[in-house]
Design a protein around this motif. Structure first.
Motif, PDB file in Angstrom:
ATOM      1  N   PRO A  72       0.792  -1.237   0.000  1.00 49.26           N
ATOM      2  CA  PRO A  72       0.000   0.000   0.000  1.00 49.26           C
ATOM      3  C   PRO A  72       0.822   1.285   0.000  1.00 49.26           C
ATOM      4  CG  PRO A  72      -0.086  -1.104   2.139  1.00 49.26           C
ATOM      5  CD  PRO A  72       0.552  -2.052   1.203  1.00 49.26           C
ATOM      6  N   ALA A  73       2.041   1.234   0.487  1.00 53.22           N
ATOM      7  CA  ALA A  73       2.835   2.460   0.554  1.00 53.22           C
ATOM      8  C   ALA A  73       3.747   2.642  -0.653  1.00 53.22           C
ATOM      9  CB  ALA A  73       3.681   2.466   1.829  1.00 53.22           C
ATOM     10  N   ALA A  74       3.726   1.718  -1.592  1.00 50.36           N
ATOM     11  CA  ALA A  74       4.630   1.786  -2.738  1.00 50.36           C
ATOM     12  C   ALA A  74       4.168   2.836  -3.748  1.00 50.36           C
ATOM     13  CB  ALA A  74       4.723   0.419  -3.406  1.00 50.36           C
ATOM     14  N   GLU A  75       5.139   3.453  -4.403  1.00 48.60           N
ATOM     15  CA  GLU A  75       4.866   4.385  -5.502  1.00 48.60           C
ATOM     16  C   GLU A  75       4.767   3.639  -6.821  1.00 48.60           C
ATOM     17  OE1 GLU A  75       4.155   8.074  -7.320  1.00 48.60           O
ATOM     18  OE2 GLU A  75       4.240   7.563  -5.184  1.00 48.60           O
ATOM     19  N   ASP A  87      16.226  -6.971 -15.773  1.00 47.26           N
ATOM     20  CA  ASP A  87      15.835  -5.599 -16.114  1.00 47.26           C
ATOM     21  C   ASP A  87      14.917  -5.071 -15.024  1.00 47.26           C
ATOM     22  OD1 ASP A  87      14.387  -3.332 -17.255  1.00 47.26           O
ATOM     23  OD2 ASP A  87      15.256  -3.933 -19.169  1.00 47.26           O
ATOM     24  N   LYS A  88      15.251  -3.923 -14.471  1.00 47.34           N
ATOM     25  CA  LYS A  88      14.527  -3.401 -13.305  1.00 47.34           C
ATOM     26  C   LYS A  88      13.230  -2.681 -13.654  1.00 47.34           C
ATOM     27  CE  LYS A  88      19.012  -2.532 -11.093  1.00 47.34           C
ATOM     28  NZ  LYS A  88      19.785  -2.876 -12.320  1.00 47.34           N
ATOM     29  N   SER A 119      13.403 -20.492 -11.711  1.00 44.67           N
ATOM     30  CA  SER A 119      13.906 -19.155 -12.030  1.00 44.67           C
ATOM     31  C   SER A 119      13.990 -18.302 -10.776  1.00 44.67           C
ATOM     32  CB  SER A 119      12.982 -18.462 -13.043  1.00 44.67           C
ATOM     33  OG  SER A 119      12.949 -19.152 -14.263  1.00 44.67           O
ATOM     34  N   LYS A 120      14.965 -17.390 -10.764  1.00 47.93           N
ATOM     35  CA  LYS A 120      15.089 -16.436  -9.662  1.00 47.93           C
ATOM     36  C   LYS A 120      14.304 -15.176  -9.984  1.00 47.93           C
ATOM     37  CE  LYS A 120      19.676 -17.970  -8.178  1.00 47.93           C
ATOM     38  NZ  LYS A 120      21.097 -17.581  -7.941  1.00 47.93           N
ATOM     39  N   LEU A 121      13.646 -14.631  -8.949  1.00 47.80           N
ATOM     40  CA  LEU A 121      12.816 -13.434  -9.105  1.00 47.80           C
ATOM     41  C   LEU A 121      13.076 -12.450  -7.972  1.00 47.80           C
ATOM     42  CD1 LEU A 121       9.395 -15.189  -9.879  1.00 47.80           C
ATOM     43  CD2 LEU A 121      10.815 -13.976 -11.553  1.00 47.80           C
ATOM     44  N   LYS A 122      12.735 -11.202  -8.213  1.00 47.11           N
ATOM     45  CA  LYS A 122      12.709 -10.176  -7.174  1.00 47.11           C
ATOM     46  C   LYS A 122      11.580  -9.206  -7.475  1.00 47.11           C
ATOM     47  CE  LYS A 122      16.439 -10.673  -4.421  1.00 47.11           C
ATOM     48  NZ  LYS A 122      16.395 -10.748  -2.946  1.00 47.11           N
ATOM     49  N   VAL A 123      10.954  -8.712  -6.417  1.00 47.47           N
ATOM     50  CA  VAL A 123      10.014  -7.605  -6.538  1.00 47.47           C
ATOM     51  C   VAL A 123      10.812  -6.321  -6.313  1.00 47.47           C
ATOM     52  CG1 VAL A 123       7.968  -6.502  -5.599  1.00 47.47           C
ATOM     53  CG2 VAL A 123       8.072  -8.986  -5.731  1.00 47.47           C
ATOM     54  N   VAL A 124      10.671  -5.378  -7.228  1.00 53.31           N
ATOM     55  CA  VAL A 124      11.353  -4.088  -7.088  1.00 53.31           C
ATOM     56  C   VAL A 124      10.311  -3.054  -6.660  1.00 53.31           C
ATOM     57  CG1 VAL A 124      12.817  -2.357  -8.193  1.00 53.31           C
ATOM     58  CG2 VAL A 124      12.932  -4.757  -8.937  1.00 53.31           C
ATOM     59  N   VAL A 125      10.466  -2.525  -5.475  1.00 54.41           N
ATOM     60  CA  VAL A 125       9.509  -1.574  -4.913  1.00 54.41           C
ATOM     61  C   VAL A 125      10.128  -0.178  -4.932  1.00 54.41           C
ATOM     62  CG1 VAL A 125       8.188  -0.910  -2.873  1.00 54.41           C
ATOM     63  CG2 VAL A 125       8.478  -3.340  -3.435  1.00 54.41           C
ATOM     64  N   HIS A 126       9.455   0.746  -5.564  1.00 55.08           N
ATOM     65  CA  HIS A 126       9.864   2.157  -5.534  1.00 55.08           C
ATOM     66  C   HIS A 126       8.981   2.874  -4.514  1.00 55.08           C
ATOM     67  CE1 HIS A 126      12.550   2.438  -9.155  1.00 55.08           C
ATOM     68  NE2 HIS A 126      12.033   1.228  -9.298  1.00 55.08           N
ATOM     69  N   LEU A 133      13.782  -0.608  -3.609  1.00 53.82           N
ATOM     70  CA  LEU A 133      13.963  -1.744  -2.705  1.00 53.82           C
ATOM     71  C   LEU A 133      13.802  -3.051  -3.468  1.00 53.82           C
ATOM     72  CD1 LEU A 133      11.679  -0.442   0.212  1.00 53.82           C
ATOM     73  CD2 LEU A 133      14.135  -0.048  -0.097  1.00 53.82           C
ATOM     74  N   TYR A 134      14.666  -4.006  -3.189  1.00 60.52           N
ATOM     75  CA  TYR A 134      14.586  -5.330  -3.802  1.00 60.52           C
ATOM     76  C   TYR A 134      14.040  -6.298  -2.755  1.00 60.52           C
ATOM     77  CZ  TYR A 134      17.350  -3.301  -7.532  1.00 60.52           C
ATOM     78  OH  TYR A 134      17.789  -2.503  -8.562  1.00 60.52           O
TER      79      TYR A 134
END
Length: 663
Positions: A72-75, A87-88, A119-126, A133-134
């Motif tokens: 909820p606080a993510a941009e 790719d970010k 597969s490896k994954l990450k959530v990228v939070v702005h 943030l990764y």
């Protein structure tokens, strides 16, 4: 009206609780309100608790991919990983209502999924503050830690040939005999043991010992091994340090084939403070999943505390319970840290004397209480034979009454303040022991000696061979170890729990690799090889544990009414009680044997010895004649209508041993 009926039932059990009726009604009202909201907003708890089917990462039937998160606080939110060359920015999530974010990916041209298994994954939070943030998805179902990193990787787990269960779940037993186990220490080797090792080498032992339930600790992924599994980082991930999810599924399925239920030690009382591989600050805020500020910090555990009033936290935690049952086949849960959940003070610095004011009032966290009521109600509605156990040291009234009776809905309470009671009453001056009523089982605590090591200490290193005479320390310790277990088994409560290794008197203590012990695994293992060495007395303690459980399975004292203690003689160190048509007779005196000892009995008839800790097979001295019949007389004694005399020409109450179970 359901609460009123149930509350009246509870109040019939305790007339002094009448003043608590408004509190019971209030709690049940809050529960009903939350349940109604689930019906109105989500179509009922069944759909709500299946949210693991849509949150996180999923391959759909057409090989398209769905990714959904709550931040909820993510941009802005992006997905990166092996599939897009890390790719970010190439794969942004779309913002939805109520702080949710969603991403859909079509299949590749060859109709294979965009993200492959492993597969490896990450959530990228702005964040709104400009941070990038990764993060690992809170709903990630598999995470691993590379040997070259301290941070876990999120692995998309979608095996082409998932494990298929072959065996039905066992039915809930009337007498619950739990073997509490930690997969990682379930080997004599100085390493982290595996799910497969447990399946092939430990499950047969548990079956042989007569336990009908296993409680698995430290399964939910935790970055710090020495936390014993209580600083969870990934709530939907089975710890990868022991193997793959499919290997855990096989473990549970094989246990079911042996007629053994499996409980998960679930940690919903708090979470690790880790950020990059935990829930903490997932969206950059202090209050995503947790209370913000001081209320979201545990003052002792250095961990984060869930906000149980949050709709999405309820979704996450209730779905988490459903996930472990549906996906892995678990049969229920031991809820960790319930005392911390129930009170705003978390039990820190607060003693519990039994005064009702301690359990009702503003210091009770009603949000947590309602969550536990919801969890128990939903679990028992969805799964008829589900077992739930509360780890609570406070003794909260109605904790184990059904929700419809105004209770919290647990099946059992594990009183964790009591396992060390036997340590407190261990051998005193002169070798005597105080007889103390206890409601739990002795077990090893992290960083503490095992019960056997408290009793025998360093003599266990040199004098446990059955090829040499027992010295006084080993003799007394071996006999007391058996008697303590049987007294707890017979008198303690409606279920019995043994920690792995206690069944054969595991020596030394339990400690995990950490900086303070040079990362040693020496004490983070269970030395089953000691049982397998025929000339050592560990085998004798093991066989006693096995026969104790088998005797209970035959006579069912755990499912019987509470015991009636007819004799508790401090001077003689003798305790006698009846439970389930069985008479237990103990002599704890270090030097005195007794003859002409009268034993009070409620049920008249003929009695014979069925279990004798002094039997040679169990490391005893074989001083009792098991062919002797004991006949009751209509002589009232110790408030029982009948009694029987242990005469000089019949077996004495020799020491140290128990001269029964008699039936």
């Amino acid at each position: 009206s359901g609460c009123l009926t149930g509350t009246h039932f509870v109040l019939q059990l305790d007339v002094f609780a009448r003043l608590l009726l408004p509190f019971c009604l209030g709690r049940y009202g809050l529960f009903q309100k939350q349940l109604t909201l689930l019906e109105e907003a989500e179509g009922g708890f069944d759909q709500f608790t299946r949210s693991y089917e849509s949150f996180g990462a999923h391959r759909l039937s057409d090989n398209s991919m769905l990714f959904r998160e709550w931040a909820p606080a993510a941009e802005a939110v992006f997905l990166t990983g092996d599939f897009n060359g890390w790719d970010k920015f190439s794969h942004p999530y779309k913002k939805k209502q109520f702080g949710k974010w969603e991403l859909q990916l079509p299949p590749k041209e060859d109709n294979s999924p965009a993200v492959a298994h492993n597969s490896k994954l990450k959530v990228v939070v702005h964040t709104k503050g400009g941070e990038r943030l990764y993060r690992i998805s809170p709903w990630a179902t598999y995470v691993t830690k590379p040997s070259t990193s301290v941070i876990y990787d999120w692995i998309f787990w979608d095996p082409p040939h998932p494990y298929v269960r072959k065996h039905p779940r066992p039915r809930k037993p009337c007498s619950l005999r739990i073997y509490e186990a930690h997969v990682g220490i379930a080997s004599p080797e100085c390493k982290v043991a595996s799910y497969s090792n447990f399946t092939h080498n430990v499950l047969p032992r548990i079956k042989d010992l007569g336990y009908n339930c296993i409680q698995l600790m430290a399964i939910m992924e935790h970055a710090y091994y020495a936390s014993f599994g209580y600083q969870v980082t990934s709530f939907f991930s089975a710890s990868s340090r022991y193997g793959t999810p499919e290997e855990l599924k096989e473990l549970i399925d094989v246990a079911h084939s042996l007629g053994i239920m499996v409980l998960l030690d679930v940690v919903h009382s708090h979470a690790s403070k880790n950020t990059e591989d935990g829930l903490n600050h997932f969206d950059g805020s202090d209050s995503c999943f947790f209370h913000g500020g001081a209320r979201g910090e545990h003052p002792v555990w250095d961990s984060r505390l869930f906000n149980y009033s949050s709709w999405e936290v309820l979704r996450f935690l209730l779905s988490n319970l459903r996930w472990w049952i549906d996906e892995y086949g678990f049969d229920g849960f031991r809820f960790d840290g319930v005392t911390s959940m129930l009170y705003h003070h978390h039990g820190v610095g607060s003693g519990f004397s039994g005064n009702y004011a301690e359990y009702f009032g503003l210091h009770v966290d009603e949000d947590s209480l309602v969550y536990l009521m919801l969890a128990n109600h939903i679990l028992h509605m969805l799964y008829q034979d589900c077992i739930t156990i509360a780890e609570d040291v406070s003794g909260m009234p109605t904790l184990c009454r059904p929700v419809q009776e105004g209770g919290c809905g647990f099946d059992y309470r594990l009183a964790m303040a009591i396992p060390d009671k036997w340590i407190q009453v261990r051998a005193l001056k002169g070798g005597s022991i105080i007889i103390t009523h206890t409601t739990n089982v002795p077990c090893a605590l992290v960083g503490d000696k095992t019960l056997a090591f408290w009793l025998m200490d360093k003599d266990m290193y040199t004098n446990m061979s059955a090829l040499i005479p027992m010295n006084p320390v080993i003799d007394r310790g071996v006999q007391l170890h058996k008697m303590i277990r049987l007294l707890t088994h017979g008198l303690g409560g409606e279920g019995y729990l043994n920690f792995m290794g206690n069944e054969f008197g595991h020596p030394e203590w339990l400690d995990f690799p950490r900086v303070g012990n040079s990362e040693s695994y020496h004490y983070a293992r269970r030395q089953f090889n000691l049982v397998d060495t025929d000339h050592l007395r560990y085998w004798q303690l093991y066989v006693f544990d096995r026969d104790m459980n088998r005797t209970e399975a035959k006579y069912g004292w755990l499912a019987a009414a509470p015991a009636y203690v007819s004799t508790k003689h401090e001077g003689d160190k003798v305790i006698i009680f009846e439970r389930g048509d069985v008479v237990f007779v103990f002599n704890f005196h270090p030097t005195n044997s007794y003859s002409s000892y009268r034993v009070a009995v409620g049920t008249p008839g003929k009695y014979r010895i069925k279990l004798d800790s002094d039997d040679l097979e169990y490391g005893g001295h074989g001083r009792l004649d098991h062919n002797t019949d004991f006949f009751t007389e209509p002589i009232p004694f110790n408030e029982r209508a009948n009694s029987m005399q242990v005469d000089p020409d019949r077996p004495h109450l020799y020491t140290p041993k128990v001269t029964s179970v008699w039936d």
